[in-house]
Design an enzyme around this catalytic site. Structure first.
Site, PDB file in Angstrom:
ATOM      1  N   PRO A  69     -10.996   0.572   4.626  1.00 29.45           N
ATOM      2  CA  PRO A  69     -11.137   0.302   2.988  1.00 29.45           C
ATOM      3  C   PRO A  69     -11.718  -1.724   3.426  1.00 29.45           C
TER       4      PRO A  69
ATOM      5  N   PHE B  76       1.018  -1.232  -0.275  1.00 28.14           N
ATOM      6  CA  PHE B  76      -0.108   0.446   0.250  1.00 28.14           C
ATOM      7  C   PHE B  76       1.114   1.028  -0.336  1.00 28.14           C
TER       8      PHE B  76
ATOM      9  N   GLN C 257     -14.521  -1.297   5.212  1.00 23.61           N
ATOM     10  CA  GLN C 257     -15.626  -0.885   5.999  1.00 23.61           C
ATOM     11  C   GLN C 257     -16.323  -0.092   4.684  1.00 23.61           C
TER      12      GLN C 257
ATOM     13  N   TYR D 161     -14.747  -3.121  15.820  1.00 23.75           N
ATOM     14  CA  TYR D 161     -14.614  -3.884  17.534  1.00 23.75           C
ATOM     15  C   TYR D 161     -14.524  -3.193  19.273  1.00 23.75           C
TER      16      TYR D 161
ATOM     17  N   SER E 284       2.283  -6.510   8.235  1.00 21.34           N
ATOM     18  CA  SER E 284       2.155  -4.613   8.540  1.00 21.34           C
ATOM     19  C   SER E 284       0.457  -4.656   9.464  1.00 21.34           C
TER      20      SER E 284
ATOM     21  N   TYR F 280       2.910  -7.526  16.415  1.00 17.83           N
ATOM     22  CA  TYR F 280       3.218  -6.508  15.352  1.00 17.83           C
ATOM     23  C   TYR F 280       4.119  -5.062  15.544  1.00 17.83           C
TER      24      TYR F 280
ATOM     25  N   LYS G 203       8.101  -4.094  15.479  1.00 12.41           N
ATOM     26  CA  LYS G 203       8.547  -2.612  14.780  1.00 12.41           C
ATOM     27  C   LYS G 203       9.513  -2.185  15.165  1.00 12.41           C
TER      28      LYS G 203
ATOM     29  N   ASP H 166     -13.668  -7.583  20.044  1.00 13.20           N
ATOM     30  CA  ASP H 166     -12.816  -6.454  20.537  1.00 13.20           C
ATOM     31  C   ASP H 166     -11.508  -7.719  20.027  1.00 13.20           C
TER      32      ASP H 166
ATOM     33  N   THR I 226       6.442   2.961  13.044  1.00 11.67           N
ATOM     34  CA  THR I 226       5.012   3.297  13.219  1.00 11.67           C
ATOM     35  C   THR I 226       4.900   4.028  14.524  1.00 11.67           C
ATOM     36  N   ASP I 227       3.390   4.359  14.447  1.00 13.07           N
ATOM     37  CA  ASP I 227       3.520   5.079  15.870  1.00 13.07           C
ATOM     38  C   ASP I 227       3.331   4.459  16.920  1.00 13.07           C
ATOM     39  N   GLU I 228       2.507   2.887  16.604  1.00 15.99           N
ATOM     40  CA  GLU I 228       2.733   1.839  17.401  1.00 15.99           C
ATOM     41  C   GLU I 228       3.350   1.512  18.910  1.00 15.99           C
TER      42      GLU I 228
HETATM   43  P1  NAD Z   1       1.692  -3.597   3.288  1.00 19.19           P
HETATM   44  O1  NAD Z   1       1.072  -5.164   4.342  1.00 19.19           O
HETATM   45  O2  NAD Z   1       0.647  -3.402   2.369  1.00 19.19           O
HETATM   46  O3  NAD Z   1       2.531  -4.017   1.875  1.00 19.19           O
HETATM   47  C1  NAD Z   1       4.528  -4.821   3.048  1.00 19.19           C
HETATM   48  C2  NAD Z   1       4.446  -5.268   1.853  1.00 19.19           C
HETATM   49  O4  NAD Z   1       6.056  -5.858   1.833  1.00 19.19           O
HETATM   50  C3  NAD Z   1       4.095  -6.370   1.038  1.00 19.19           C
HETATM   51  O5  NAD Z   1       4.223  -5.682  -0.968  1.00 19.19           O
HETATM   52  C4  NAD Z   1       4.895  -7.273   0.707  1.00 19.19           C
HETATM   53  O6  NAD Z   1       4.459  -8.589  -0.486  1.00 19.19           O
HETATM   54  C5  NAD Z   1       5.771  -6.771   1.584  1.00 19.19           C
HETATM   55  N1  NAD Z   1       7.311  -8.082   2.184  1.00 19.19           N
HETATM   56  C6  NAD Z   1       6.508  -8.512   3.177  1.00 19.19           C
HETATM   57  N2  NAD Z   1       7.230  -9.647   3.597  1.00 19.19           N
HETATM   58  C7  NAD Z   1       8.289  -8.716   2.961  1.00 19.19           C
HETATM   59  C8  NAD Z   1      10.201  -9.493   2.486  1.00 19.19           C
HETATM   60  N3  NAD Z   1       9.904 -11.079   3.759  1.00 19.19           N
HETATM   61  N4  NAD Z   1      10.411  -9.528   1.905  1.00 19.19           N
HETATM   62  C9  NAD Z   1      10.248  -8.237   0.709  1.00 19.19           C
HETATM   63  N5  NAD Z   1       8.791  -7.731   0.881  1.00 19.19           N
HETATM   64  C10 NAD Z   1       8.556  -8.390   2.065  1.00 19.19           C
HETATM   65  O7  NAD Z   1       1.938  -2.625   3.896  1.00 19.19           O
HETATM   66  P2  NAD Z   1       1.842  -1.580   4.417  1.00 19.19           P
HETATM   67  O8  NAD Z   1       0.402  -0.709   5.185  1.00 19.19           O
HETATM   68  O9  NAD Z   1       2.408  -0.627   3.665  1.00 19.19           O
HETATM   69  O10 NAD Z   1       3.241  -0.736   5.397  1.00 19.19           O
HETATM   70  C11 NAD Z   1       4.703  -0.361   4.537  1.00 19.19           C
HETATM   71  C12 NAD Z   1       5.648  -0.003   6.245  1.00 19.19           C
HETATM   72  O11 NAD Z   1       4.879   1.594   6.689  1.00 19.19           O
HETATM   73  C13 NAD Z   1       5.154  -1.382   6.629  1.00 19.19           C
HETATM   74  O12 NAD Z   1       6.799  -1.160   7.315  1.00 19.19           O
HETATM   75  C14 NAD Z   1       4.447  -0.191   7.913  1.00 19.19           C
HETATM   76  O13 NAD Z   1       5.306  -1.644   9.737  1.00 19.19           O
HETATM   77  C15 NAD Z   1       4.497   0.498   8.289  1.00 19.19           C
HETATM   78  N6  NAD Z   1       3.875   2.097   8.407  1.00 19.19           N
HETATM   79  C16 NAD Z   1       2.101   1.719   8.125  1.00 19.19           C
HETATM   80  C17 NAD Z   1       1.351   2.874   8.269  1.00 19.19           C
HETATM   81  C18 NAD Z   1      -0.154   1.851   8.045  1.00 19.19           C
HETATM   82  O14 NAD Z   1      -0.886   3.342   8.318  1.00 19.19           O
HETATM   83  N7  NAD Z   1      -0.454   1.520   7.268  1.00 19.19           N
HETATM   84  C19 NAD Z   1       1.754   3.439   9.318  1.00 19.19           C
HETATM   85  C20 NAD Z   1       2.844   3.297  10.090  1.00 19.19           C
HETATM   86  C21 NAD Z   1       3.935   2.706   9.815  1.00 19.19           C
HETATM   87  O1  DAU Z   2      -1.145   3.391  13.620  1.00 21.26           O
HETATM   88  C1  DAU Z   2       0.290   2.895  13.149  1.00 21.26           C
HETATM   89  C2  DAU Z   2      -0.929   1.506  12.036  1.00 21.26           C
HETATM   90  O2  DAU Z   2      -1.815   2.002  11.620  1.00 21.26           O
HETATM   91  C3  DAU Z   2       0.100   0.678  11.513  1.00 21.26           C
HETATM   92  O3  DAU Z   2       1.862   1.150  11.576  1.00 21.26           O
HETATM   93  C4  DAU Z   2      -0.082  -0.777  10.966  1.00 21.26           C
HETATM   94  O4  DAU Z   2       0.279  -1.457  10.118  1.00 21.26           O
HETATM   95  C5  DAU Z   2      -2.004  -0.436  10.398  1.00 21.26           C
HETATM   96  O5  DAU Z   2      -2.133  -1.480  10.339  1.00 21.26           O
HETATM   97  C6  DAU Z   2      -2.480   0.452  11.245  1.00 21.26           C
HETATM   98  O6  DAU Z   2      -2.979  -0.279  12.254  1.00 21.26           O
HETATM   99  P1  DAU Z   2      -4.391  -0.842  12.903  1.00 21.26           P
HETATM  100  O7  DAU Z   2      -4.408  -1.993  13.779  1.00 21.26           O
HETATM  101  O8  DAU Z   2      -4.618   0.559  14.108  1.00 21.26           O
HETATM  102  O9  DAU Z   2      -5.432  -0.773  11.933  1.00 21.26           O
HETATM  103  P2  DAU Z   2      -6.069  -1.132  11.295  1.00 21.26           P
HETATM  104  O10 DAU Z   2      -6.722  -0.772  10.209  1.00 21.26           O
HETATM  105  O11 DAU Z   2      -6.343  -2.900  11.513  1.00 21.26           O
HETATM  106  O12 DAU Z   2      -7.370  -0.945  12.854  1.00 21.26           O
HETATM  107  C7  DAU Z   2      -7.695   0.310  13.027  1.00 21.26           C
HETATM  108  C8  DAU Z   2      -8.674   0.623  13.787  1.00 21.26           C
HETATM  109  O13 DAU Z   2      -9.896  -0.069  13.210  1.00 21.26           O
HETATM  110  C9  DAU Z   2      -8.121  -0.308  15.775  1.00 21.26           C
HETATM  111  O14 DAU Z   2      -8.772   0.497  16.332  1.00 21.26           O
HETATM  112  C10 DAU Z   2      -8.824  -1.725  15.170  1.00 21.26           C
HETATM  113  C11 DAU Z   2     -10.241  -1.166  14.859  1.00 21.26           C
HETATM  114  N1  DAU Z   2     -11.319  -2.205  13.884  1.00 21.26           N
HETATM  115  C12 DAU Z   2     -10.217  -2.455  12.387  1.00 21.26           C
HETATM  116  C13 DAU Z   2     -11.123  -3.676  11.622  1.00 21.26           C
HETATM  117  C14 DAU Z   2     -10.390  -4.194  10.906  1.00 21.26           C
HETATM  118  C15 DAU Z   2     -12.667  -1.966  13.860  1.00 21.26           C
HETATM  119  O15 DAU Z   2     -12.627  -1.683  15.100  1.00 21.26           O
HETATM  120  N2  DAU Z   2     -12.829  -2.816  12.751  1.00 21.26           N
HETATM  121  C16 DAU Z   2     -12.604  -3.968  11.823  1.00 21.26           C
HETATM  122  O16 DAU Z   2     -13.110  -4.284  11.212  1.00 21.26           O
END
Ligand code: NAD
Ligand code: DAU
Length: 331
Positions: free
Chosen positions: A189, A11, A191, A204, A81, A147, A151, A269, A120-122
């Site tokens: 996505p 993504f 929802q 949740y 992720s 997770y 990180k 939850d 990540t902020d997590e």
């Molecule tokens: P994502 O799951 O959409 O994509 C991860 C990608 O990494 C995929 O294309 C997957 O094929 C690839 N991958 C996984 N394992 C691999 C491996 N061993 N070798 C090579 N490629 C590999 O994740 P995302 O949401 O795009 O997150 C990207 C980065 O940003 C992550 O490091 C995540 O921790 C960080 N991040 C995500 C969010 C968020 O809200 N999604 C927020 C803050 C930080």
């Molecule tokens: O804060 C950054 C992080 O945000 C990234 O590091 C992670 O890669 C990314 O997945 C995201 O983590 P969250 O756990 O916060 O995201 P998620 O989309 O899984 O859930 C967002 C919130 O919504 C969380 O409080 C759980 C809740 N949730 C999630 C799903 C999938 C629901 O209530 N219903 C759901 O169906």
């Protein structure tokens, strides 16, 4: 610059590749293992002479060695992720997020390359709902889930390699991203596509958990700014002051999609569910002059809903298996 982008078929990584090539004029090699989370379609319509794709695991040091040797900088997005997956099956999170980052650090150390680590902020744990506190680069690490612990471990490796070996590294810790091309397992996505499928959104717990939303374009404009102007050894927090409860987000999505704001279900939850994240990005704004292009969440959300409406062929193949997994968990 010649960038090596790990996880560039995911993504945020694919959005970065589009910006790095289109806006910043870099050339890019993507290295991606193509896990369930990847989508090659996310890298369509890029100039072939500026973007190369290599299918490989970041833990494969021999193969990745050649790629690191020939680049100017590594931008490291690759990771497992999704929190829910890490609760069901944590092992691959340690392998990719911790061991994979270690492998890259060793190569970057050998070839003296610039390294930017996406995190990540997590890693900071969670905050009380009514607290005025927000995360800063000084906040102590206190991760909750497998997770976020993986990180946090990867961040610690980057910090240790920077201090001990003088690695030219930066770290960014970003809040929750939303926007086009996000896997349907993630909250927004899931929802939107549930509603498009005639299903009720699923929240949740109480739905009061709070996330600090940022558009994926804004995350990556910050990453580009850090690559260009960030100080080596520093950590930059990225967020756009987008704090909302999950309930507020669901209600906005429902109303935007022409439904009643109470048409959702509360479900089981998440174990260990973090209550609230909130980012203080003032260092990133003040030092780098970074400003988000989507200060208004509702504008980015509307565009995101439209994208999922218009791109069913992108998300449809992932939807049934994702929902089957969630339903088996009572979610
Ligand atoms: P994502 O799951 O959409 O994509 C991860 C990608 O990494 C995929 O294309 C997957 O094929 C690839 N991958 C996984 N394992 C691999 C491996 N061993 N070798 C090579 N490629 C590999 O994740 P995302 O949401 O795009 O997150 C990207 C980065 O940003 C992550 O490091 C995540 O921790 C960080 N991040 C995500 C969010 C968020 O809200 N999604 C927020 C803050 C930080
Ligand atoms: O804060 C950054 C992080 O945000 C990234 O590091 C992670 O890669 C990314 O997945 C995201 O983590 P969250 O756990 O916060 O995201 P998620 O989309 O899984 O859930 C967002 C919130 O919504 C969380 O409080 C759980 C809740 N949730 C999630 C799903 C999938 C629901 O209530 N219903 C759901 O169906």
């Amino acid at each position: 610059m010649r960038l090596l982008v790990t996880g560039g078929a995911g993504f945020i990584g694919s959005n970065f590749v589009h910006q790095a090539v289109g806006r910043a004029g870099h050339t890019v090699t993507v290295v991606d293992k193509l896990t369930y989370a990847a989508n090659r379609e996310s890298l369509a319509d890029l100039p072939e002479d500026r973007v190369r794709f290599v299918e490989a695991d970041i833990c494969d040091r021999h193969l990745v060695d050649l790629l690191v040797a020939e680049c100017d900088a590594v931008v490291h997005f690759a990771a497992e992720s999704h929190n829910d997956n890490s609760i069901d099956d944590p092992e691959v999170f340690v392998t990719t997020n911790v061991v994979g980052t270690f492998c890259l650090l060793e190569l970057v150390r050998r070839y003296h390359k610039r390294f930017h680590h996406i995190s990540t902020d997590e890693v900071y744990g969670d905050l009380e709902l009514d607290s005025p506190i927000r995360f800063t680069p000084q906040t102590p690490y206190k991760p909750s889930s497998p997770y976020s612990a993986s990180k946090a471990a990867s961040d610690m490796l980057v910090r240790a390699w920077t201090r001990t070996y003088g690695l030219k590294a930066t770290i960014s810790n970003c809040s929750n991203n939303y926007g086009p091309r996000q896997h349907v397992e993630k909250f927004i996505p899931r929802q939107i596509t549930n509603i498009l499928d005639g299903q009720r959104p699923r929240l949740y717990g109480t739905g009061l958990n709070t996330r600090d939303w940022i558009h994926v374009d804004d995350h990556n404009s910050a990453v580009l700014a850090i690559l260009q102007r960030g100080r080596v050894g520093e950590t930059y927090l990225v967020g756009a002051d987008g704090e909302l409860t999950n309930r507020q987000v669901i209600e906005m999505i429902l109303v935007e999609m022409g439904r009643s704001p109470d048409e959702y279900d509360l479900v089981r939850d998440r174990p260990g569910h973090d209550l609230r994240y909130a980012i203080d990005a003032s260092k990133t704004r003040n030092e780098l002059g970074w400003v988000p292009a989507y200060p208004d969440f509702s504008v980015g959300l509307r565009a995101t809903i439209d994208w999922y409406r218009q791109n069913e062929s992108w998300w449809r193949p992932q939807k049934a298996a994702t929902e089957t997994k969630y339903r088996a968990n009572g979610q």
